[in-house]
Every structure is written in structure tokens, then in C-alpha cells.
Design an enzyme around this catalytic site. Structure first.
Site, mmCIF file in Angstrom:
data_model
loop_
_atom_site.group_PDB
_atom_site.id
_atom_site.type_symbol
_atom_site.label_atom_id
_atom_site.label_comp_id
_atom_site.label_asym_id
_atom_site.label_seq_id
_atom_site.Cartn_x
_atom_site.Cartn_y
_atom_site.Cartn_z
ATOM 1 N N TYR A 145 0.856 -1.179 0.000
ATOM 2 C CA TYR A 145 0.000 0.000 0.000
ATOM 3 C C TYR A 145 0.895 1.232 0.000
ATOM 4 C CZ TYR A 145 -3.354 3.514 1.685
ATOM 5 O OH TYR A 145 -4.132 4.629 1.824
ATOM 6 N N ASP A 240 9.314 2.615 -0.707
ATOM 7 C CA ASP A 240 8.305 3.321 0.087
ATOM 8 C C ASP A 240 8.568 2.983 1.555
ATOM 9 O OD1 ASP A 240 4.646 3.412 0.209
ATOM 10 O OD2 ASP A 240 6.200 4.224 1.521
ATOM 11 N N LYS A 268 5.277 9.723 8.452
ATOM 12 C CA LYS A 268 4.990 9.237 9.802
ATOM 13 C C LYS A 268 5.989 9.731 10.870
ATOM 14 C CE LYS A 268 2.404 5.350 7.950
ATOM 15 N NZ LYS A 268 1.028 5.364 8.468
HETATM 16 P P1 KE4 Z 1 -0.585 8.674 4.279
HETATM 17 O O1 KE4 Z 1 -1.043 9.348 3.005
HETATM 18 O O2 KE4 Z 1 -1.711 7.919 4.965
HETATM 19 O O3 KE4 Z 1 0.149 9.643 5.230
HETATM 20 O O4 KE4 Z 1 0.528 7.596 3.908
HETATM 21 C C1 KE4 Z 1 0.201 6.626 2.953
HETATM 22 C C2 KE4 Z 1 1.130 5.442 3.087
HETATM 23 C C3 KE4 Z 1 2.150 5.289 2.173
HETATM 24 N N1 KE4 Z 1 3.011 4.252 2.258
HETATM 25 C C4 KE4 Z 1 2.911 3.339 3.247
HETATM 26 C C5 KE4 Z 1 3.892 2.211 3.305
HETATM 27 C C6 KE4 Z 1 1.891 3.455 4.215
HETATM 28 O O5 KE4 Z 1 1.803 2.529 5.206
HETATM 29 C C7 KE4 Z 1 0.985 4.522 4.150
HETATM 30 C C8 KE4 Z 1 -0.154 4.688 5.143
HETATM 31 N N2 KE4 Z 1 -0.268 3.681 6.135
HETATM 32 C C9 KE4 Z 1 -1.609 3.421 6.630
HETATM 33 C C10 KE4 Z 1 -1.532 2.317 7.674
HETATM 34 N N3 KE4 Z 1 -1.287 1.056 7.103
HETATM 35 C C11 KE4 Z 1 -2.247 4.671 7.193
HETATM 36 C C12 KE4 Z 1 -3.488 4.440 8.017
HETATM 37 C C13 KE4 Z 1 -4.715 4.914 7.322
HETATM 38 O O6 KE4 Z 1 -4.807 4.724 6.072
HETATM 39 O O7 KE4 Z 1 -5.586 5.470 8.022
#
Ligand code: KE4
Length: 430
Positions: A145, A240, A268
Site C-alpha cells: 500500500y 516506500d 509518519k
Molecule cells: P498517508 O497518506 O496515509 O500519510 O501515507 C500513505 C502510506 C504510504 N506508504 C505506506 C507504506 C503506508 O503505510 C501509508 C499509510 N499507512 C496506513 C496504515 N497502514 C495509514 C493508516 C490509514 O490509512 O488510516
């Protein structure tokens, strides 16, 4: 019986105003067949919901809370910064400081651009790869993801997988056609893709340790294989590390594995809990970005002084406390406790951990990609989740999510976590 009546009441109201009652799907607790609790406050390793229930938190706002919630160093830094100005939209010294720190921590990053989310980071990284190479195709892996980027929201992990909707509505077929989806940990699939279309592939993007399908590890030599084949065909390798960066090691997975990607997406931890993402890498690639180069990217709040101050404070504290070494020690303690619980009930469930990230899979045997994870006993996971929550420990509300330990988790928390894990396993297996 745990009282969550006020949370339930708030959720009913939230659903009248917000799609699904949440601002991000995974928070809706749909994969654990329940309703979310609403948080009142969080401090250190603890969270308190609006009904007054205290919980030990292993979600840590999905990764940023590596020091625990509301660490004084971050709160003080943000307070100080706010008094000087909440947002400028003008270059400020904080931006140079955090850029320097990121480049120091992650040697593959020679230049970096700050953005406001992990999604922005990955979205721009693939645009930059396309602009730099002049090619259109992107390879991603099932179960990985990368945020809700149109061309990456295909066979995705995390919330998309949790909802059983790895492909999203609203993504034009033309976009999806430019994304090749391959199984993770299967080199032959990547070789075939490059043999067939290598001259049109701009980049491979991957979570080097996929943590949106639980927590999956690369087979021996797999990351080096990806590094070699992208070099051979003139494609870029994008890591990523939004989740793993500054989390599994000071320099992320690329430090642990000794692999140098061309670009890295980050987020994060570097925001200290405030909205921050970043992407960086080789200077010759990064200089393709506006205003120097032809690839456009922008952001009103990028480099925001509050978010930069929060991230700087958190990273400095991690360095000062030798945080990554301490997290490994705490992680070992937690893993020992979980395995002791499993041994007591004679269940050999698969438990993956790296430093302060972990995942207990409700299945036995080796796990190498998301197809393996799909064999988990999701009903047992759901019973475990609620059993542990009712015993005062909040694990991620999906089998497809990783857990996060912080420096604020104490020995007493570990003891309570073992007790709650035992309660969860009893709820799951009787
Ligand atoms: P954000 O756009 O949510 O800040 O980051 C996206 C993203 C990109 N790459 C990786 C490897 C990620 O894990 C994420 C976002 N992680 C999720 C949790 N698995 C965020 C939680 C959510 O979607 O509410």
C-alpha cells in the site's frame, strides 16, 4: 462488560456527517465487525477513550508515535514554534535542518522535498520517476500500500485490502493499465515483466518490508535482485519507507539491508504526529523537480514550521536516547511474552517482528506475500482483537496491519500485554 456507550453515540452522529463516520477507512473497525471507540486523549503508551477506558496502544497513530503519544520534547517544540508563527509559505530554517537530518540518516537521500502525507510522497516519487526516465509504466506488488494514489491504488494493501477492495472505484482503466501488479517475493515474475516491456518501465515501487499486509519480509537476495534488474533496464528503484523509515532503524530498511534505492518515500515518524511526508534520493533525479526541472510538485503547507519542529524534536530525541537499540530490547521482551502465550495454548501462530514493528498472523507456517496472509483465520483474529481490547490492549483492528511499539512502553505494559494477549487468544480459541 466494557462500557463504550458514549463512543457508540458519537459514532452514530459521526456517520451522519462523515462518510462511514471516519476520516480514514481503516479506523471504522469494519474488518473486526465492530464499531470504533472515540479517543479522548493519549499520553505515552496509553490512550483513554471517551468512556474513560484506558488502553495500552500498539497502533501509535499508525506509526508516527515512536516516542509514545504527546512526548514532551515534541509538544514543547511545537508550542515554541507556534508562538513564532503557525505557517509561513516562506522558506524557513526548520526546512534546512530537517532536510539535513534526513540526508544524514538516509545516505541514499542526497536531496529531499517535504510534503504533507505519505500519499503525496509516493505520488510525486512515481511522477518524478516517469519524468526522469521518460517512461510511463510502474511496477508495484500485490498487498503493498502506497497511499491513495490513483495509479497505485491497484491490488493495494492496508485499508483497501481490509475492506476487500484492493482495487478502487474511480481509478480510470487507463491509469490502472500503466501499473503492472506482480506478486511480492517472486523474482521470475519481475524478470518476465522486464523481458516483455522493460524499455517502458519507469520504476518499481515497493515497501521493502511490506507492512500493509501484516508484516512480510523479503526472501534472501530479493531486494538486491530488484536493485540489479532496475539498473540493468534503466528503471528506478523506489523504496516506500513511509512506515519503516526511521522506525526499523535510523536509516530504515535500506540501512538494515544495505540496498541503495534511487528514491525513497518517507513520512509518519518524521512528522512527530503532525502531517508530514517527504521524498528524496539521487540529486540528479531530485533536480528534475520544479522550480529546477520540468516535473511539477507543490504544497501550501509543505515545510510547515510546526510539523518540521515536531519531526526534528522526535528524531533528535530518538538519537539522544539511542532509541532504535532500546526499541529492539523492548521488542524482544514483547515477542518473548507473545510466544510464551502461544506455547501455553499449543498454537504455533506465525509472529513476525523487526525492531518495534510486529504482526501476529492467525495462521501457522511461512508467510512470504499477501496470498499467504489471505489464508489467516480472520474470525479468530477478530475474537482476539476484541478479547485483547476488553483486557486493555489496543492492537491494530485488521490482520493486514502491523503493530508498533514505542519508547514509552514499559515493563509493566509488557506484563499487561501478555495478560491481554492470553485473554485474546482464549477468546479466539477457547
Ligand atoms: P498517508 O497518506 O496515509 O500519510 O501515507 C500513505 C502510506 C504510504 N506508504 C505506506 C507504506 C503506508 O503505510 C501509508 C499509510 N499507512 C496506513 C496504515 N497502514 C495509514 C493508516 C490509514 O490509512 O488510516
Amino acid at each position: 462488560m466494557i462500557d463504550r456507550s458514549l463512543s457508540n453515540k458519537l459514532f452514530r452522529r459521526a456517520k451522519e456527517l462523515i462518510p462511514g463516520g471516519v476520516n480514514s477507512p481503516v479506523r471504522a473497525f469494519r474488518s473486526v465487525d465492530g464499531e470504533p471507540f472515540f479517543v479522548r486523549r493519549a499520553r505515552g503508551s496509553k490512550i483513554w477513550d471517551v468512556d474513560g477506558n484506558e488502553m495500552i496502544d500498539y497502533v501509535g497513530t499508525w506509526g508516527p508515535a515512536i516516542l509514545g503519544h504527546a512526548p514532551s520534547c515534541v509538544v514543547d517544540a511545537v508550542t515554541r514554534a507556534a508562538k513564532e508563527g503557525v505557517s509561513f509559505g516562506i522558506p524557513n530554517p526548520h526546512e534546512i535542518e530537517i532536510a539535513q537530518m534526513i540526508c544524514d540518516f538516509v545516505p541514499s537521500v542526497e536531496k529531499v522535498r517535504m510534503v504533507n502525507s505519505g500519499t503525496e510522497a509516493t505520488m510525486t516519487a512515481i511522477r518524478l520517476a516517469r519524468g526522469f526516465t521518460g517512461r510511463d509504466k510502474i511496477i508495484k506488488f500485490e498487498g503493498c500500500y502506497h497511499g491513495h494514489v490513483d495509479s497505485l491504488l491497484v491490488a493495494a494493501g492496508s485499508g483497501a485490502l481490509t475492506l476487500g477492495q484492493p482495487d478502487s472505484a474511480g481509478v480510470p482503466a487507463e491509469f490502472a493499465a500503466l501499473t503492472t501488479i506482480l506478486p511480492y517475493n517472486q523474482p521470475e515474475a519481475v524478470e518476465k515483466a522486464f523481458e516483455e516491456d522493460g524499455e517502458n518501465i519507469a520504476a518499481i515501487i515497493l515497501e521493502p518490508y511490506p507492512a500493509n499486509a501484516g508484516l512480510v519480509f523479503p526472501k534472501e537476495g530479493y531486494l538486491q535482485f530488484l536493485r540489479d534488474i532496475t539498473e540493468k533496464y534503466g528503471a528506478l528503484l523506489i523504496f516506500d519507507e513511509v512506515m519503516t523509515g526511521f522506525r526499523v532503524a535510523r536509516g530504515g530498511v535500506q540501512e538494515l539491508e544495505g540496498i541503495t534505492p534511487d528514491l525513497t518515500a518517507m513520512g509518519k515518524v518524521i512528522g512527530g504526529g503532525l502531517p508530514v511526508g517527504a521524498f528524496g534520493g539521487r540529486a540528479d533525479i531530485m533536480d528534475y523537480l520544479a522550480p529546477v526541472g520540468p516535473v511539477y510538485q507543490a504544497g501550501t503547507l509543505s515545510g510547515n514550521p510546526l510539523a518540521m519542529s515536531a519531526g526534528l524534536a522526535q528524531l533528535r530525541e530518538m538519537e539522544a536516547q539511542k532509541g532504535w537499540e532500546r526499541l529492539e530490547t523492548i521488542g524482544q521482551s514483547m515477542e518473548a511474552g507473545v510466544r510464551e502465550c502461544l506455547n501455553k495454548i499449543g498454537k504455533n501462530l506465525t509472529f513476525h517482528r523487526v525492531g518495534s514493528m510486529f504482526c501476529l498472523f492467525f495462521m501457522e507456517g511461512e508467510i512470504w506475500n499477501v496470498d499467504d496472509v489471505k489464508r489467516c483465520d480472520f474470525d479468530a483474529f477478530t475474537k482476539f482483537f476484541w478479547g485483547a481490547l476488553d483486557a486493555g490492549v489496543y492492537f491494530a483492528p485488521s490482520q493486514y496491519e502491523a503493530g508498533f511499539i514505542s519508547l514509552a512502553h514499559t515493563a509493566d505494559d509488557m506484563e499487561k500485554t501478555v495478560t491481554a494477549t492470553a485473554a485474546g487468544l482464549k477468546a479466539a480459541f477457547g
